[in-house]
Design a protein around this motif. Sequence first.
Motif, short mmCIF file in Angstrom:
data_model
loop_
_atom_site.label_atom_id
_atom_site.label_comp_id
_atom_site.label_asym_id
_atom_site.label_seq_id
_atom_site.Cartn_x
_atom_site.Cartn_y
_atom_site.Cartn_z
N PHE A 21 0.86 -1.18 0.00
CA PHE A 21 0.00 0.00 0.00
C PHE A 21 0.90 1.23 0.00
CE2 PHE A 21 -2.75 -3.16 2.05
CZ PHE A 21 -3.90 -3.01 1.31
N MET A 22 0.74 2.06 -1.01
CA MET A 22 1.49 3.31 -1.07
C MET A 22 0.64 4.37 -0.37
SD MET A 22 4.22 2.29 -2.38
CE MET A 22 5.08 3.84 -2.56
N ILE A 23 1.13 4.84 0.75
CA ILE A 23 0.35 5.68 1.66
C ILE A 23 0.55 7.16 1.37
CG2 ILE A 23 -0.04 6.23 4.11
CD1 ILE A 23 -0.68 3.29 3.27
N TRP A 24 -0.57 7.87 1.23
CA TRP A 24 -0.56 9.34 1.16
C TRP A 24 -0.83 9.83 2.57
CZ3 TRP A 24 -4.45 10.97 -3.20
CH2 TRP A 24 -4.05 10.42 -4.42
N GLY A 25 -0.12 10.83 3.00
CA GLY A 25 -0.31 11.38 4.34
C GLY A 25 -1.71 11.91 4.56
N GLU A 26 -2.26 12.57 3.56
CA GLU A 26 -3.63 13.10 3.68
C GLU A 26 -4.62 11.98 3.98
OE1 GLU A 26 -4.15 16.84 0.75
OE2 GLU A 26 -3.75 14.91 -0.23
N HIS A 27 -4.51 10.88 3.27
CA HIS A 27 -5.43 9.76 3.47
C HIS A 27 -5.17 9.06 4.81
CE1 HIS A 27 -6.21 9.38 -1.12
NE2 HIS A 27 -6.84 10.39 -0.58
N ALA A 28 -3.91 8.98 5.20
CA ALA A 28 -3.57 8.37 6.49
C ALA A 28 -4.24 9.13 7.63
CB ALA A 28 -2.06 8.34 6.69
N GLU A 37 -4.92 -0.98 10.38
CA GLU A 37 -5.29 -2.35 10.00
C GLU A 37 -4.29 -2.91 8.98
OE1 GLU A 37 -9.13 -4.76 8.16
OE2 GLU A 37 -9.33 -2.65 8.67
N GLU A 38 -3.90 -2.08 8.02
CA GLU A 38 -2.90 -2.51 7.04
C GLU A 38 -1.57 -2.84 7.71
OE1 GLU A 38 -2.68 0.91 4.55
OE2 GLU A 38 -4.50 0.44 3.47
N LEU A 46 3.89 -1.22 3.70
CA LEU A 46 3.49 0.17 3.54
C LEU A 46 4.62 0.95 2.88
CD1 LEU A 46 1.91 0.84 7.04
CD2 LEU A 46 0.80 -0.03 4.98
N GLY A 47 4.27 1.74 1.89
CA GLY A 47 5.25 2.58 1.22
C GLY A 47 4.86 4.04 1.35
N ASN A 48 5.84 4.90 1.26
CA ASN A 48 5.61 6.34 1.38
C ASN A 48 5.34 6.92 0.00
OD1 ASN A 48 5.97 9.16 1.56
ND2 ASN A 48 7.32 8.94 3.31
N HIS A 49 4.16 7.49 -0.16
CA HIS A 49 3.76 8.07 -1.46
C HIS A 49 3.59 9.59 -1.32
CE1 HIS A 49 2.84 7.32 -5.53
NE2 HIS A 49 1.54 7.44 -5.47
N LYS A 65 11.68 16.34 -0.61
CA LYS A 65 12.12 15.67 0.62
C LYS A 65 11.21 16.04 1.78
CE LYS A 65 17.00 15.04 -0.41
NZ LYS A 65 18.39 15.38 -0.02
N ASN A 66 10.77 17.29 1.82
CA ASN A 66 9.86 17.71 2.88
C ASN A 66 8.52 16.99 2.81
OD1 ASN A 66 11.71 19.48 4.01
ND2 ASN A 66 10.91 21.27 2.95
N LYS A 67 8.00 16.78 1.60
CA LYS A 67 6.72 16.05 1.44
C LYS A 67 6.85 14.60 1.90
CE LYS A 67 4.60 19.52 -0.43
NZ LYS A 67 3.80 20.38 0.40
N ILE A 68 7.99 13.99 1.59
CA ILE A 68 8.23 12.61 2.01
C ILE A 68 8.40 12.54 3.52
CG2 ILE A 68 9.89 10.70 1.88
CD1 ILE A 68 10.32 11.62 -1.11
N ALA A 69 9.19 13.47 4.08
CA ALA A 69 9.42 13.50 5.53
C ALA A 69 8.12 13.75 6.29
CB ALA A 69 10.46 14.56 5.88
N LYS A 70 7.27 14.65 5.76
CA LYS A 70 6.00 14.93 6.42
C LYS A 70 5.13 13.67 6.48
CE LYS A 70 2.02 17.98 6.52
NZ LYS A 70 1.36 19.15 6.00
#
Length: 84
Positions: A21-28, A37-38, A46-49, A65-70
């Motif tokens: 699952f490639m995770i978006w921070g907004e959706h998380a 659950e995942e 889980l992957g960082n998207h 890099k800031n978007k990934i770190a966030k």
Amino acid sequence: MASHYSACIRNLKKYHIPVTFMIWGEHAEKYPELLKEEAKCLLFTLGNHTYHHKDLTKLSIKEGKNKIAKNDEVIEKLQVSNRK
């Protein structure tokens, strides 16, 4: 959406199907229980998207890099980085 997604997760588990699952921070942040659950299932990775799913080719390296770190911070805050 959440109930449909939960049914999908149940079927993946039932048939022992590994997925990433490639995770978006907004959706998380919007669906933290689904993310938890995942994270509990050893079949799932889980992957960082990024946080906002912006086109990283249109951002500076620093902004990317800031978007990934966030997103990493969001996932850690929701305590899903450790499979408990």
